[in-house]
Design an enzyme around this catalytic site. Structure first.
Site, short mmCIF file in Angstrom:
data_model
loop_
_atom_site.label_atom_id
_atom_site.label_comp_id
_atom_site.label_asym_id
_atom_site.label_seq_id
_atom_site.Cartn_x
_atom_site.Cartn_y
_atom_site.Cartn_z
N HIS A 1 0.88 -1.17 0.00
CA HIS A 1 0.00 0.00 0.00
C HIS A 1 0.92 1.22 0.00
CE1 HIS A 1 -2.36 -3.05 2.26
NE2 HIS A 1 -3.41 -2.51 1.69
N ASP B 1 2.20 1.92 3.39
CA ASP B 1 3.17 0.99 4.00
C ASP B 1 4.59 1.44 3.68
OD1 ASP B 1 0.92 -0.65 4.24
OD2 ASP B 1 1.47 -1.87 2.51
#
Ligand code: XLS
Ligand code: CA
Ligand code: CA
Length: 441
Positions: A102, A105
């Site tokens: 993501h 992340d």
């Protein structure tokens, strides 16, 4: 820092065969071994999930983190870059060729969208550098449109146009980063794309808006040179009560309605299948027969718990039946086996992360070997072939070719008389036993 500083207890994992007692070895995953015409690494296309592996620290609703994943840094940007270096070290040691992420992340959030984008670019630059000396590829990228409070009522289905626009901007940037890192696929998991109560929800508008959102992203992705596909990951509930992408069949209906079938495929997660009241294989088969099989989030749930536990998959019965479906679908064209899985909270050492991956990879490697044996053995295929053989000739062939009419079938039934004699046993228990023979011989 040298290449081996972040996981000092983890050696480079080698294949040592089924009799090995070394926990840091593969017993079934032999990356370069050719089976079924391709190497195991080409068939299985294992992928590391950035969020569980590099970020999740064991925090749950009742307690704080148990794993230290600072990777030697306290400054947020240095931490983000060290996570990248650590991820590459782990992928190298485990012979993992792909990763999924993501946007959030990879890099911490900034004060506003522009600063978020800058930080993301800076970390992506570092990852691109690491990719120069190690062939780690992006399986798919995705934007986190569920964590920030602005998305409490949805992103692409938000009742608020400003939130919708913000989410679209985040997706645009994430597509760019995915492309920068060489990724050809992009994923949507609608964590907040659903609703809690119809008392405050315009379902029709939300679904139409979601389709517009996906269409815009598709068009932009293609403009950016994205050659693969867009994945939708079905999940029936959690965090919202009703999620729009309930299961594969629901997603297929949605894609057809909005003309998105060409560019979209499903990413099937084992744990989400069981939450939807299906088996993992049911979801895979539904995708295959509808031509939308894409990728897999490899994990397993706990059938005694009603939520998404994201455990590393170790159930060989399941991995075998999964790989059988993957082989039937012709293998992975775009996707792979992404370990959307985390070690249990009590397995809190960095070594446990590697041991968990080894367990999951070996379970799938063994599943692949067994699935190929099942195909070679042929007992299941022959049984199914025989079971439907009445559609090969006579009235059955006319049904399949579309020539038969309902009047013709009525005449046929009138002439034929009682048809119970045409029905054979399904022999489920016999077939389950045949499966055990192949699994455990
Ligand atoms: C959560 C989902 C999520 C997606 C990516 O349940 O599995 O992790 O895979 O957003
Ligand atoms: Ca997932
Ligand atoms: Ca999950």
């Amino acid at each position: 820092m040298s290449k081996t500083d972040f996981f000092p207890g983890v050696p480079k994992i080698k294949y040592e065969g089924p009799d090995s007692k070394n926990p840091f070895s593969f017993r079934y995953y032999n990356p370069e071994e050719k089976i079924g015409g391709k190497t195991m690494r080409e068939i299985l296309r294992f992928s590391l999930s950035w969020w569980h592996t590099m970020c999740a620290d064991g925090t749950d609703m009742f307690g704080r983190g148990t794993v230290t994943k600072t990777f030697g840094s306290t400054d947020p940007m240095e931490h983000a870059k060290n996570k990248a270096r650590a991820a590459f070290e782990l992928m190298d040691k485990l012979s993992i060729d792909y990763f999924c992420f993501h946007d959030r992340d990879l890099a911490p959030e900034g004060r506003d969208l522009a600063e978020c984008n800058e930080k993301l670019d800076e970390v992506a630059e570092e990852i691109a550098k690491l990719q120069k000396s190690q062939p780690a590829k992006v399986l798919w990228g995705t934007a986190n449109l569920f964590n920030h409070p602005r998305y409490m009522h949805g992103a692409g289905t938000s009742p608020y146009a400003d939130v919708y626009a913000f989410a679209a901007a985040q997706v645009k940037k994430c597509i760019e980063v995915t492309r920068k890192l060489g990724g050809d696929n992009y994923l949507f998991w609608g964590g907040r794309e659903g609703y809690e109560t119809l008392l405050n929800t315009d379902m029709g508008l939300e679904l139409d808006n979601m389709a517009r959102f996906l269409t815009m992203a598709r068009d932009y992705g293609r403009k950016q040179g994205l050659k693969g596909v867009f994945f939708i990951e079905p999940k029936p509930k959690e965090p919202t009560k009703h999620q729009y992408d309930f299961d594969t069949a629901t997603v297929f209906g949605f894609l057809q309605k909005y003309g998105l079938v060409e560019d979209f495929r499903v990413n099937i997660e084992a744990n989400h299948a069981t939450l939807a009241g299906h088996t993992f294989q049911h979801e895979l088969a539904t995708a295959r027969v509808n031509g939308i099989f894409g990728s897999i989030d490899a994990n397993q749930g706990d059938l005694l718990l009603g939520w998404d536990t994201d455990q590393f998959p170790t159930n060989v019965y399941e991995t075998t039946l999964c790989m059988l479906e993957v082989l039937k679908a012709g293998g992975f064209r775009y996707g792979g086996l992404n370990f959307d899985a985390k070690a249990r909270r009590g397995s809190f050492t960095l070594d446990d992360i590697a041991l968990s991956y080894i367990a999951g990879m070996d379970a799938f490697a063994l599943g692949l070997r067994k699935a190929l044996e099942i195909r070679e053995d042929g007992v299941l295929d022959r049984f199914v072939e025989e079971r439907y053989s009445s559609y090969k000739q006579g009235i059955g062939a006319r049904i399949v070719s579309g020539e038969a009419t309902i009047e013709e079938l009525e005449q046929y039934a009138l002439n034929r008389g009682e048809v119970l004699d045409a029905v054979s046993s399904g022999r489920q228990e016999y077939l389950e036993n045949e499966l055990n023979r192949i699994l455990f011989h």
